[in-house]
Design a protein around this motif. Structure first.
Motif, PDB file in Angstrom:
ATOM      1  N   UNK A  46      -6.081   8.620  -1.877  1.00  0.00           N
ATOM      2  CA  UNK A  46      -5.899   8.049  -0.546  1.00  0.00           C
ATOM      3  C   UNK A  46      -5.541   6.565  -0.599  1.00  0.00           C
ATOM      4  N   UNK A  47      -4.839   6.118   0.457  1.00  0.00           N
ATOM      5  CA  UNK A  47      -4.396   4.729   0.558  1.00  0.00           C
ATOM      6  C   UNK A  47      -4.475   4.283   2.014  1.00  0.00           C
ATOM      7  N   UNK A  48      -4.769   3.013   2.209  1.00  0.00           N
ATOM      8  CA  UNK A  48      -4.759   2.394   3.530  1.00  0.00           C
ATOM      9  C   UNK A  48      -3.807   1.209   3.467  1.00  0.00           C
ATOM     10  N   UNK A  49      -2.931   1.107   4.468  1.00  0.00           N
ATOM     11  CA  UNK A  49      -2.025  -0.033   4.590  1.00  0.00           C
ATOM     12  C   UNK A  49      -2.444  -0.805   5.842  1.00  0.00           C
ATOM     13  N   UNK A  50      -2.669  -2.103   5.693  1.00  0.00           N
ATOM     14  CA  UNK A  50      -3.105  -2.946   6.801  1.00  0.00           C
ATOM     15  C   UNK A  50      -2.135  -4.115   6.936  1.00  0.00           C
ATOM     16  N   UNK A  51      -1.615  -4.324   8.141  1.00  0.00           N
ATOM     17  CA  UNK A  51      -0.697  -5.437   8.394  1.00  0.00           C
ATOM     18  C   UNK A  51      -1.537  -6.646   8.810  1.00  0.00           C
TER      19      UNK A  51
END
Length: 181
Positions: free
Chosen positions: A118-123
């Motif tokens: 799993x991966x999370x991308x946060x701007x």
């Protein structure tokens, strides 16, 4: 990694044992070491001598060097300082359960990614466009996108000065669940 930093081989030993489908008793039988001692190694309550590590590695059909390479750092607290190089800043240093990178600027890596975990991308700043599973997602400052392991995706920053933080379960971690373990 700092040469003086202690490596914790217990997690690597456990991962290798489980990948072979072996019990502690089976490894004890193969290595000539006791089950309690092997349990202490896996739980980081004992550090094996070079000879014991050789015996464990042989029982696990690997080498001490490979176990050390797969070892977790004993460092519990680590401050990472610095300026991104070429728009990429490694936020977590070393081989840990998490991988984290910060991308800065108008980056378009021009390639597709697929991670096993799993991966999370946060701007953190700016805006980005992520294409995943054939759909485009426009993200702005404060938005987060979750991608489960195995999802193919690509992304690009759409505003100057964009800062995108990507945090994932590290590739060397088997995060899939197995009810037998």
């Amino acid at each position: 990694m700092d040469e003086k930093e202690t490596l914790r081989v217990g997690a690597a030993v456990r991962r290798q044992r489980r990948s072979l489908g072996l019990t502690l008793a089976a490894v004890a039988s193969r290595s000539g070491l006791s089950v309690p001692f092997l349990s202490q190694i896996e739980n980081e309550r004992a550090r094996p001598s070079a000879r014991s590590l050789d015996r464990v590695a042989e029982a696990l059909e690997t080498t001490p060097a490979r176990l050390r390479a797969a070892a977790d750092s004993a460092r519990a607290v680590d401050v990472v300082r610095g300026v991104p190089e070429d728009g990429v800043h490694r936020v977590v240093r070393g081989r840990h359960q998490l991988s984290a990178l910060e991308f800065t600027g108008e980056l378009d890596l021009g390639r597709e990614f697929q991670h096993r975990n799993d991966e999370v991308m946060y701007v953190a700043e700016g805006a980005a466009e992520v294409e995943a599973e054939g759909q485009a997602y426009r993200l702005v400052q404060g938005d987060t996108l979750f991608l489960s392991g195995g999802v193919r995706h690509r992304w690009r920053a759409t505003l100057p000065g964009t800062r995108l933080l990507c945090v994932a379960v590290a590739e060397h971690i088997d995060a899939t669940s197995d009810p037998r373990r």
